[in-house]
Design an enzyme around this catalytic site. Structure first.
Site, mmCIF file in Angstrom:
data_model
loop_
_atom_site.group_PDB
_atom_site.id
_atom_site.type_symbol
_atom_site.label_atom_id
_atom_site.label_comp_id
_atom_site.label_asym_id
_atom_site.label_seq_id
_atom_site.Cartn_x
_atom_site.Cartn_y
_atom_site.Cartn_z
ATOM 1 N N GLU A 144 0.181 -10.664 6.788
ATOM 2 C CA GLU A 144 -1.063 -11.005 5.914
ATOM 3 C C GLU A 144 -0.921 -10.299 4.926
ATOM 4 O O GLU A 144 -1.699 -9.039 4.936
ATOM 5 C CB GLU A 144 -2.286 -11.178 6.665
ATOM 6 C CG GLU A 144 -3.584 -11.890 6.250
ATOM 7 C CD GLU A 144 -4.093 -11.479 5.082
ATOM 8 O OE1 GLU A 144 -3.694 -10.913 3.977
ATOM 9 O OE2 GLU A 144 -5.361 -11.097 5.278
ATOM 10 N N GLU A 153 0.292 -8.110 -4.039
ATOM 11 C CA GLU A 153 0.374 -6.923 -3.412
ATOM 12 C C GLU A 153 1.749 -6.778 -2.857
ATOM 13 O O GLU A 153 1.786 -6.146 -1.666
ATOM 14 C CB GLU A 153 -0.489 -7.084 -2.026
ATOM 15 C CG GLU A 153 -2.045 -6.891 -2.433
ATOM 16 C CD GLU A 153 -3.057 -6.991 -1.342
ATOM 17 O OE1 GLU A 153 -2.444 -7.062 -0.016
ATOM 18 O OE2 GLU A 153 -4.280 -6.734 -1.295
HETATM 19 N N1 SAH Z 1 -3.165 -7.724 9.347
HETATM 20 C C1 SAH Z 1 -4.620 -7.281 9.117
HETATM 21 C C2 SAH Z 1 -4.585 -6.719 7.881
HETATM 22 C C3 SAH Z 1 -4.455 -7.436 6.508
HETATM 23 S S1 SAH Z 1 -4.731 -6.419 4.978
HETATM 24 C C4 SAH Z 1 -5.396 -8.603 9.280
HETATM 25 O O1 SAH Z 1 -4.785 -9.817 9.022
HETATM 26 O O2 SAH Z 1 -6.454 -8.640 9.432
HETATM 27 C C5 SAH Z 1 -2.923 -6.059 4.420
HETATM 28 C C6 SAH Z 1 -2.504 -4.640 5.198
HETATM 29 O O3 SAH Z 1 -1.121 -4.724 4.716
HETATM 30 C C7 SAH Z 1 -3.231 -3.614 4.318
HETATM 31 O O4 SAH Z 1 -3.666 -2.587 5.223
HETATM 32 C C8 SAH Z 1 -1.992 -2.889 3.519
HETATM 33 O O5 SAH Z 1 -2.236 -1.314 3.716
HETATM 34 C C9 SAH Z 1 -0.811 -3.058 4.473
HETATM 35 N N2 SAH Z 1 0.348 -3.327 3.574
HETATM 36 C C10 SAH Z 1 0.587 -4.185 2.678
HETATM 37 N N3 SAH Z 1 1.941 -4.053 2.414
HETATM 38 C C11 SAH Z 1 2.514 -3.487 3.445
HETATM 39 C C12 SAH Z 1 3.985 -3.190 3.681
HETATM 40 N N4 SAH Z 1 5.056 -3.607 2.981
HETATM 41 N N5 SAH Z 1 4.129 -2.287 4.591
HETATM 42 C C13 SAH Z 1 3.389 -1.578 5.304
HETATM 43 N N6 SAH Z 1 1.952 -2.125 5.277
HETATM 44 C C14 SAH Z 1 1.582 -2.925 4.252
#
Ligand code: SAH
Length: 685
Positions: A144, A153
């Site tokens: 996500e 992002e």
């Molecule tokens: N999976 C959770 C949080 C989603 S928010 C849920 O669905 O509730 C997205 C998260 O991904 C954020 O905490 C951000 O820090 C992390 N993130 C984004 N790109 C990333 C990457 N390439 N590697 C590791 N973490 C990542």
């Protein structure tokens, strides 16, 4: 109930963000993160859970062990769903350390530590192999990583890398696919956010510089709660077009690409605004769909789920163009690895913006770099302009010597056109100064407003050619202001300039008042709500972490929110609770205001909205908050180009409206620091 203080402290020479610092940033980042809103987004959570269950069953049906890679695990939520659905092991990758730590605590608390490994790394740094971060490649990819613009992002490069290095060929992905939609519309409100429009003034037109009119603007997305823009307020020029899809179960490419969609123009109109949103199909058959479509696309708009972590996007075409009803058009979306942009082409000989397709728009006129979208709207707001013109008209005299204090302001230009003898303007930022120079040039007014790149406290009589100022003017607008009351910086400027003012000088605005109203939010309360469990998983360690950051002293402040996007219902009257008299210098002693506003309507009081009104003259005011009196039902109408301050009560309170309860306030303006400290409390009389 707790206090909050404004973070930016105007001093005589500018804003002095004392609280800035690593610790502050850290707590701000956590406190303002959207994790709470995500956990409260039941539509999203339920659909992810459904999709994950199906995907796990699918891999199991192939007789394989289910090895999950969850990129951006956040709280660990999606990994816990996967394990509960039967996955054998999850590699949960999270780059943000505080979140990775919280995920560890959450996973442990829920009893999944043996099945979920939290890896605190960016996914592109994760290694695979015996003894490495991941023992083996995964066959189920769960992520996500989306923002309002879908790819902002970095979802595309992350997927591209994951498919190359971290997952097996033929892996299953949840979500399975994302699709981007767009609709071309004519919206006066949104168009006013694109470019500076000609301004009618005293029978003449103040024209925007050609460079500004020809500029394609910035590529940065304008995210918005599109459900709050009534479909009656814009003209659809195209149907909702399906622009492109990304299949996450196959190798993803992040290289720039363009996709077009053909349609027949539905109306003769001005085209410049593209509304866009996306949806996620969680499963290959496309039966589990999580959509960001605005509520007015639903047969029953009340069925649209509310969320703030994903909204909708507004894009502006590089130029405004007239299109004819029935004309064959094609709308093109292009993307690079982080952003999208649109262009429009006619199928007839008349190419509208054909050569723009692959080049990402960038601002060539500077205006889009210094004025944000709502600032364009504010400058184009005819009613607002009329207030300033009326106020100026009532105070300007033939021998007026004016000094303007605001950033990138047209007010001094108005003063010149309206007949002031001499006009100076303090423009502290060179880019803003250049912008106003461009406006002057475009209207053959070069040199008519003396633009001074000098701070108020450094200005001398010599800089003013020995003139004494008879009229000090300010919108006031300062680009550094985050909350409405940061514009009180004008008062400090006025104080610093006292020695250069004539004894009978007029100050415009002559005063400001701080207003408040206690409200029940229709939805915005969710961003601060604690849910405790999410889809049956205990997420309290994350909520405790967020609460700790909210409690961190400097974080305990009002938050800026554009309230027109977040409907609310007034539970008290609105009231002016403090006045700032700009005809006088900033006082030595604190200003203190205490009192209470009784509840007059029933509802759940979530918080207090706070804003400023500027009294340009005793008869003319502009509000950056409510634009109309609150109606009998408590409906609030807010300024569409400004943000208001919102203070959330931690646990709010139900009121019947006649239960003798009230919101008590204690507000202290501390002149030496420029801080406004506000305490709000709900108590019975
Ligand atoms: N999976 C959770 C949080 C989603 S928010 C849920 O669905 O509730 C997205 C998260 O991904 C954020 O905490 C951000 O820090 C992390 N993130 C984004 N790109 C990333 C990457 N390439 N590697 C590791 N973490 C990542």
């Amino acid at each position: 109930m707790s206090a909050f203080c404004g973070p930016a402290k105007p001093t005589v020479c500018g804003f002095d963000c004392v609280a800035e610092g690593e610790k502050y940033d850290y707590h701000q980042e956590i406190a303002r993160s959207r994790y709470g809103d995500m956990l409260y987004d039941q539509d999203r959570n339920k659909k992810y859970y459904q999709g994950i269950r199906e995907a796990v069953a699918h891999v199991q049906a192939q007789g394989e062990k289910v090895i999950v890679l969850d990129i951006g695990t956040g709280t660990g939520l999606l990994s816990m769903m996967a394990v509960t659905a039967g996955a054998n092991f999850c590699y949960a990758v999270e780059v943000f350390k505080p979140m990775a730590d919280a995920a560890k605590r959450i996973v442990e608390k829920n009893g999944f530590s043996d099945k979920i490994k939290i890896i605190n790394k960016h996914s592109t740094d994760v290694s695979v192999g015996p003894g490495e971060d991941m023992e083996m490649k995964a066959n189920l990819l769960i992520t996500e990583l989306f923002d309002t613009e879908l790819i902002g992002e970095g979802a595309l490069p992350t997927y591209e890398h994951a498919h190359r290095h971290l997952v097996q060929e033929g892996c299953v992905a949840v979500p399975h696919k994302a699709t981007v939609y767009a609709q071309l519309v004519d919206s006066q409100l949104l168009c006013s956010w694109a470019q500076l429009q000609p301004i009618e003034l005293q029978g003449t037109q103040l024209l925007p510089p050609p460079a500004m009119s020809n500029c394609s603007g910035t590529h940065s997305v304008c995210d918005i709660q599109l459900s709050q823009i009534s479909p009656l307020s814009f003209i659809p020029l195209s149907p909702v077009c399906t622009m492109f899809s990304v299949d996450f179960s196959k190798p993803v490419r992040s290289a720039p690409q363009s996709y077009s969609s053909q349609f027949v123009a539905q109306s003769r109109s001005q085209a410049q605004v593209v509304l866009s949103w996306w949806d996620l199909e969680m499963d290959p058959s496309g039966t589990i769909v999580c959509t960001m479509a605005p509520s007015w696309t639903y047969p029953d708009p009340t069925m649209a789920p509310w969320r703030d972590h994903w909204m909708q996007s507004v894009y502006f075409l590089p130029a405004r163009c007239t299109i004819d009803k029935g004309e064959d058009l094609s709308l093109t979306v292009s993307h690079d690895d982080y952003s999208l942009w649109f262009s429009l082409k006619s199928h007839s000989q008349k190419h509208l913006q054909g050569n723009m397709i692959l080049s990402r728009p960038f601002c060539t006129c500077q205006a889009h770099l210094v004025w944000d979208r709502p600032r364009f709207g504010e400058l184009n707001d005819k009613v607002r302009t009329e207030s300033y013109v009326n106020a100026l008209r009532s105070v300007l005299k033939e021998d007026s010597v004016c000094l303007g204090v605001s950033d990138g302001s047209l007010l001094p230009v108005f003063a010149h056109i309206m007949g002031a003898k001499k006009v100076f303007s303090l423009e502290n930022f060179s880019m803003m100064k250049q912008l106003i120079e461009q406006v002057l040039d475009a209207n053959s007014l070069r040199g008519r407003v003396d633009l001074l790149n000098i701070r108020p406290e450094q200005l001398t009589s010599k800089d003013l050619g020995g003139e004494q100022i008879s009229l000090l003017i300010g919108e006031p607008y300062f680009s550094t202001s985050l909350l409405p009351w940061h514009s009180l910086f004008f008062w400090y400027c006025r104080t610093a300039l006292a020695g250069l003012l004539r004894p009978d000088a007029t100050i415009l605005p002559c005063s400001a008042t701080l207003h408040m109203v206690a409200v029940e939010f229709q939805d915005l309360w969710r961003i601060r709500a604690m849910c405790g469990t999410c889809e049956g998983f205990d997420v309290t360690p994350m909520e405790e972490m967020v609460q700790k950051s909210l409690d961190f002293q400097e974080s305990r402040e009002a938050e800026p929110h554009p309230l027109w996007e977040y409907p609310c219902h007034a539970l008290t009257k609105s009231a002016a609770v403090m006045a700032f008299d700009f005809t006088q210098c900033v006082p030595q002693q604190p200003l203190i205001s205490q009192g209470s506003l009784p509840f007059i309507r029933s509802g759940h009081c979530h918080g207090v909205a706070v804003w400023l009104e500027f009294h340009l003259t005793p008869d003319v005011s502009v509000s950056v908050g409510l634009t109309k009196p609150i109606n009998d039902q408590g409906l609030c109408e807010w300024n569409r180009h400004s943000k208001q301050g919102v203070y959330f009560f931690r646990s709010g309170r139900e009121t019947s409206g006649n239960d003798r309860a009230a919101v008590f306030y204690n507000i202290v303006f501390e002149p030496t620091s420029g801080n406004i400290q506000m305490d709000f409390d709900i108590k019975s009389h």
